[in-house]
Design a protein around this motif. Structure first.
Motif, PDB file in Angstrom:
ATOM      1  N   ASN A   3       0.620  -1.387   0.385  1.00  0.00           N
ATOM      2  CA  ASN A   3      -0.145  -0.069   0.278  1.00  0.00           C
ATOM      3  C   ASN A   3      -0.049   1.401   0.164  1.00  0.00           C
ATOM      4  O   ASN A   3       0.285   2.651   0.615  1.00  0.00           O
ATOM      5  N   LEU A   5       2.299   4.619  -1.949  1.00  0.00           N
ATOM      6  CA  LEU A   5       1.458   5.766  -2.914  1.00  0.00           C
ATOM      7  C   LEU A   5       2.337   5.076  -4.040  1.00  0.00           C
ATOM      8  O   LEU A   5       1.691   5.274  -4.672  1.00  0.00           O
ATOM      9  N   GLN A   8       0.077   2.427  -5.189  1.00  0.00           N
ATOM     10  CA  GLN A   8      -0.475   2.744  -5.810  1.00  0.00           C
ATOM     11  C   GLN A   8      -1.143   3.055  -7.537  1.00  0.00           C
ATOM     12  O   GLN A   8      -2.141   2.784  -7.891  1.00  0.00           O
ATOM     13  N   GLU A   9      -0.605   3.642  -7.245  1.00  0.00           N
ATOM     14  CA  GLU A   9       0.042   4.447  -8.670  1.00  0.00           C
ATOM     15  C   GLU A   9       0.428   4.276 -10.113  1.00  0.00           C
ATOM     16  O   GLU A   9       0.195   3.237 -10.796  1.00  0.00           O
ATOM     17  N   GLN A  12      -2.310   2.144 -11.122  1.00  0.00           N
ATOM     18  CA  GLN A  12      -2.854   3.301 -11.632  1.00  0.00           C
ATOM     19  C   GLN A  12      -2.628   3.276 -13.304  1.00  0.00           C
ATOM     20  O   GLN A  12      -3.424   4.152 -13.945  1.00  0.00           O
TER      21      GLN A  12
END
Length: 340
Positions: A3, A5, A8-9, A12
């Motif tokens: 988790n 950042l 997460q990116e 995406q």
């Protein structure tokens, strides 16, 4: 993935690529129409950091596909030295995730005032950079909070490739870009654990590429430094034997971005020579005696290097954590770097 950042990116990236392509369709058509009317004979790029690697990727793609020479211009030419360039029949492509760095903005303004058509790729369409440009292509990748750029780098490359495809009406490249979001999902699933095991305690390595793959090698070398504190140096596979190979001794790690393109045979020969010197050579291709890293199926010679970096991002985020580091906040760095 975890988790952080950064993780997460990275996750995406497929949706960010889809948004960049879908939401820029009308804007791309308008820019392409203007460029065909203007008929640039030269392209200059204005960028720093990861954005400069995206600009380098565009350079190879533009020169290979369109036959138009591309030169990187140092932003300090305008911001520090206040020099005036002569830029008739020139497109200036500026790339900046934030669109806020004063030197990028100043060079873009100077290029436009010198006769160039200024096109910007930025994640902030309300930025100073966007306002100084004749045309802005927003990245549409959403906020990027991790210091290490990932999804913004990928969408910057995609924006540049989409611009080329529209400008030169290249249907093969357009089809490859349309398939890219799904291919990015496949690239994220590629496991580079063998490379992670080798580099978890490594102090340094070489990263090699050719063509657009060299731009990717440069981006990878930067990420090794900023997230994992590994002194990585990027070289063209055509240049590494001209001096740098003297540093390669038994056990020295080398990562080669071999792709299915016209440079494959010569690149393979270079990688095998470094292996014969004793290097631990990892490659993104099936080469005898070398460690092959899994990759997504090929789409197009000008797109495939980008899929390599998508797999790499998942790998480097995990490697940073294995080395006891926090990839979101590399030491001494911050998200927006404003230079003059």
């Amino acid at each position: 993935m975890t988790n952080t950042l950064m993780a997460q990116e990275i996750a995406q990236i497929p949706s960010s690529v889809a948004a960049c392509l879908d939401q820029n369709a009308a804007g791309l058509d308008a820019i392409a129409t203007r460029l065909r009317q203007f008929d640039p004979q030269l392209v200059i790029t204005v960028a720093r950091g990861s954005s400069d690697h995206a600009a380098s990727y565009f350079k190879y793609a533009c020169e290979i596909l369109a036959g138009i020479p591309v030169a990187s211009v140092g932003p300090s030419v305008a911001s520090v030295y206040h020099a005036k360039l002569r830029l008739p029949r020139t497109m200036a492509l500026s790339i900046s995730q934030s669109g806020q760095s004063p030197d990028i903005v100043a060079m873009t303004r100077a290029a436009r005032e010198s006769g160039a058509i200024a096109v910007s790729l930025t994640n902030n369409p309300d930025s100073a950079l966007a306002h100084e440009s004749n045309f802005c292509l927003p990245l549409h990748c959403g906020p990027e909070r991790s210091v290490a750029a990932t999804k913004s780098f990928v969408t910057s490359v995609v924006g540049g490739l989409a611009l080329l495809a529209a400008w030169h009406d290249d249907s093969a490249l357009s089809r490859a870009l349309a398939a890219l979001p799904d291919a990015c999902e496949q690239a994220l699933a590629c496991d580079w654990g063998a490379l992670s095991d080798r580099l978890v305690r490594a102090p340094a390595l070489f990263v090699l590429g050719r063509g657009a793959g060299y731009a990717i090698a440069s981006e990878m070398a930067l990420k090794f430094k900023e997230t994992s504190a590994i002194h990585a140096e990027a070289y063209s596979a055509a240049e590494v034997l001209h001096g740098p190979a003297a540093l390669v001794e038994r056990g020295f790690p080398v990562l080669g971005m071999i792709c299915e393109d016209a440079a494959r045979a010569s690149f393979t020969a270079t990688a095998q020579k470094l292996h014969q010197q004793g290097a631990d050579v990892f490659v993104t291709g099936d080469v005898s005696e070398l460690v092959a890293l899994p990759v997504a199926p090929p789409l197009h010679p000008l797109v495939d290097p980008l899929l390599r970096v998508v797999s790499f991002y998942a790998f480097i985020e995990a490697l940073a954590r294995r080395r006891g580091l926090t990839p979101d906040t590399p030491r001494h760095l911050r998200k927006v770097t404003e230079t003059v």
